[in-house]
Design an enzyme around this catalytic site. Sequence first.
Site, mmCIF file in Angstrom:
data_model
loop_
_atom_site.group_PDB
_atom_site.id
_atom_site.type_symbol
_atom_site.label_atom_id
_atom_site.label_comp_id
_atom_site.label_asym_id
_atom_site.label_seq_id
_atom_site.Cartn_x
_atom_site.Cartn_y
_atom_site.Cartn_z
ATOM 1 N N ASP A 50 23.625 27.096 -67.193
ATOM 2 C CA ASP A 50 24.351 27.014 -68.532
ATOM 3 C C ASP A 50 25.682 26.752 -68.244
ATOM 4 O O ASP A 50 26.360 26.046 -69.097
ATOM 5 C CB ASP A 50 24.312 28.582 -69.091
ATOM 6 C CG ASP A 50 22.985 29.082 -69.673
ATOM 7 O OD1 ASP A 50 22.525 28.232 -70.215
ATOM 8 O OD2 ASP A 50 22.545 30.190 -69.234
ATOM 9 N N ILE A 90 32.210 36.513 -66.525
ATOM 10 C CA ILE A 90 32.458 35.026 -66.720
ATOM 11 C C ILE A 90 31.455 34.361 -67.024
ATOM 12 O O ILE A 90 30.412 34.191 -65.878
ATOM 13 C CB ILE A 90 33.153 34.369 -65.341
ATOM 14 C CG1 ILE A 90 34.394 35.395 -64.813
ATOM 15 C CG2 ILE A 90 33.658 32.929 -65.701
ATOM 16 C CD1 ILE A 90 35.673 35.426 -65.814
ATOM 17 N N MET A 91 31.086 33.732 -68.115
ATOM 18 C CA MET A 91 29.761 33.484 -68.810
ATOM 19 C C MET A 91 29.378 31.925 -68.075
ATOM 20 O O MET A 91 30.372 31.273 -67.836
ATOM 21 C CB MET A 91 29.976 33.245 -70.138
ATOM 22 C CG MET A 91 29.973 34.425 -70.939
ATOM 23 S SD MET A 91 28.805 35.559 -70.188
ATOM 24 C CE MET A 91 29.209 37.041 -71.266
ATOM 25 N N GLY A 92 28.121 32.002 -67.723
ATOM 26 C CA GLY A 92 27.824 31.004 -66.628
ATOM 27 C C GLY A 92 27.759 31.055 -65.416
ATOM 28 O O GLY A 92 27.502 30.143 -64.461
ATOM 29 N N PHE A 93 28.035 32.186 -64.919
ATOM 30 C CA PHE A 93 27.797 32.606 -63.685
ATOM 31 C C PHE A 93 26.992 33.733 -63.492
ATOM 32 O O PHE A 93 26.868 34.737 -64.112
ATOM 33 C CB PHE A 93 29.252 32.919 -63.101
ATOM 34 C CG PHE A 93 30.334 31.950 -62.695
ATOM 35 C CD1 PHE A 93 30.340 31.345 -61.500
ATOM 36 C CD2 PHE A 93 30.856 31.246 -63.781
ATOM 37 C CE1 PHE A 93 31.250 30.099 -61.322
ATOM 38 C CE2 PHE A 93 31.502 30.286 -63.851
ATOM 39 C CZ PHE A 93 31.892 29.529 -62.564
ATOM 40 N N HIS A 109 23.192 35.359 -61.867
ATOM 41 C CA HIS A 109 21.817 35.152 -62.325
ATOM 42 C C HIS A 109 20.882 36.415 -61.826
ATOM 43 O O HIS A 109 21.229 36.815 -60.585
ATOM 44 C CB HIS A 109 21.068 33.903 -61.670
ATOM 45 C CG HIS A 109 19.801 33.689 -62.704
ATOM 46 N ND1 HIS A 109 18.543 34.015 -62.240
ATOM 47 C CD2 HIS A 109 19.556 32.785 -63.416
ATOM 48 C CE1 HIS A 109 17.700 33.449 -62.966
ATOM 49 N NE2 HIS A 109 18.505 32.638 -63.989
ATOM 50 N N HIS A 147 21.806 35.592 -72.042
ATOM 51 C CA HIS A 147 20.706 34.738 -71.855
ATOM 52 C C HIS A 147 21.221 33.466 -72.230
ATOM 53 O O HIS A 147 22.095 32.859 -71.623
ATOM 54 C CB HIS A 147 19.447 35.307 -72.355
ATOM 55 C CG HIS A 147 18.245 34.695 -72.033
ATOM 56 N ND1 HIS A 147 17.961 33.636 -71.293
ATOM 57 C CD2 HIS A 147 16.934 34.805 -72.913
ATOM 58 C CE1 HIS A 147 16.690 33.375 -71.235
ATOM 59 N NE2 HIS A 147 16.113 33.918 -72.188
ATOM 60 N N ARG A 152 12.976 24.928 -74.624
ATOM 61 C CA ARG A 152 12.374 26.195 -73.824
ATOM 62 C C ARG A 152 11.024 26.551 -74.858
ATOM 63 O O ARG A 152 10.410 27.210 -74.216
ATOM 64 C CB ARG A 152 13.064 27.562 -73.756
ATOM 65 C CG ARG A 152 12.711 28.646 -73.138
ATOM 66 C CD ARG A 152 12.130 28.324 -72.038
ATOM 67 N NE ARG A 152 13.081 27.974 -70.947
ATOM 68 C CZ ARG A 152 13.952 28.957 -70.199
ATOM 69 N NH1 ARG A 152 13.633 30.277 -70.513
ATOM 70 N NH2 ARG A 152 14.842 28.354 -69.254
ATOM 71 N N ARG A 165 2.343 46.939 -72.920
ATOM 72 C CA ARG A 165 2.788 48.436 -73.315
ATOM 73 C C ARG A 165 3.275 49.328 -72.356
ATOM 74 O O ARG A 165 2.461 50.178 -71.796
ATOM 75 C CB ARG A 165 1.776 49.212 -74.055
ATOM 76 C CG ARG A 165 2.044 50.143 -75.220
ATOM 77 C CD ARG A 165 2.805 51.365 -74.556
ATOM 78 N NE ARG A 165 3.093 52.403 -75.499
ATOM 79 C CZ ARG A 165 3.617 53.360 -75.090
ATOM 80 N NH1 ARG A 165 4.507 53.255 -73.805
ATOM 81 N NH2 ARG A 165 4.108 54.342 -76.000
ATOM 82 N N HIS A 202 11.091 28.939 -67.349
ATOM 83 C CA HIS A 202 11.693 29.901 -66.140
ATOM 84 C C HIS A 202 10.942 31.174 -66.035
ATOM 85 O O HIS A 202 11.860 32.094 -65.997
ATOM 86 C CB HIS A 202 13.186 29.936 -66.443
ATOM 87 C CG HIS A 202 14.188 30.005 -65.347
ATOM 88 N ND1 HIS A 202 15.016 30.558 -65.267
ATOM 89 C CD2 HIS A 202 13.987 28.989 -64.104
ATOM 90 C CE1 HIS A 202 15.814 30.468 -63.827
ATOM 91 N NE2 HIS A 202 14.998 29.428 -63.245
#
Length: 370
Positions: free
Chosen positions: A307, A251-254, A256, A217, A332, A351, A182
């Site tokens: 996810d 709300i996890m999984g929502f 991006h 992530h 991954r 850097r 990704h």
Amino acid sequence: MTTAGLEGITAGRSGIATVGKAGAGLTYRGYRIEELAEHSTFEEVAYLLIYNQLPNAQQLSSYKKRLSGLQELPEELRTVLEQIPASAHPMDVLRTGCSVLGTLEPDGQGGRNEAAIADRLIASFGSMLLYWYMFKNRGDRIETQTGEDTISGHFLRLLTQSEPEPLRQRALDVSLILYAEHEFNASTFTARVVTSTLADIYSAVTAAIGALRGPLHGGANEAAMELVSQFESPAVAEKGVLQMLAARRLIMGFGHRVYKNGDPRSGIVKSWASRLAEESGNTDIFDISERIEQVMMREKGMHTNLDFFAATVYHLCGIPTPMFTPVFVISRTSGWAAHVIEQRNDNRLIRPLADYTGPEPRDYVKLEDR
Ligand code: COA
């Protein structure tokens, strides 16, 4: 000028993937994710990413044979895994396992290059995880050389200690394809930063595992399952999510960083979640997930990311929730390796600069005067 979280900043050149590119969508080396998920297998995709081309039948067959020959763990690594407490998070087990393997089979020695090490890690991460898990939970020192010639089959056989069920195996296989690469996400960028210092690939992958672990992530698949499984029905879930939104909780999984109009992988993984739910005869988790999806769209105009329904797929595959993100690692690693190779082929130390926000220059105050 600074941009929080480097949002919208182009931080380098890459020929590996397009993410949300107009007219292309998500592609791995030019191949659309929809077609890869429909027609290919994870081993083809890993080969494509690491070796830069889709394998022909003979190359694929020898690649699968090679991977299945890399499932064994060295004695020293097994000993270390046995020392890790049962309470450890499985991501920490993989982070440690990767690092230990790097001391036993070092990068650049014994004819090992990045591609060979990537293959070794992809083939043996499932072995490390399940060796530790079975030793801690059952006291068994399992044989990790299953002889399965797919990564999904190897993982499921180690987990269930029986013949992998074909529908579950394919669902897992498709999820591995979707998770493989990704572009400059946080963990991949981490791997590139480490590689840019001319460090070894194990250091890059170990650091990437650390970056992937967090719930913003990769850890979001585990966090999404924890969310979904706390509700006993779609109606209760709707109420609970509305309360969370009112409290301004994530709300996890929502959401991006790049996809603001939907993640192209979401529909694919959702269709597999639906299929597995129908086949299992228990659609509870799927129905609750779907209700949360509807609430988030209605209330926030927000889409699921990969996810969210990957969590349902893994749950229905019988995978324990804390192992969801480690499964993401297995996949991954192919993308990380592709980026390590690309970075090494055209390296410049990464850097950047910071906008200074600290105190103006001032005189040092001696210890006795403070
Ligand atoms: N649930 C509720 N609100 C969310 C949200 C979520 N999952 N994701 C973003 N938002 C809200 C933010 O609170 C913010 O609201 P505000 O403008 O009122 O402050 C707005 O949407 C914009 O979000 P922002 O934090 O700027 O997005 P980002 O690009 O920095 O973050 C993520 C992207 C993925 C980190 C973020 O969407 C998130 O935390 N998602 C949950 C974790 C997750 O699923 N991670 C996996 C990513 S593949």
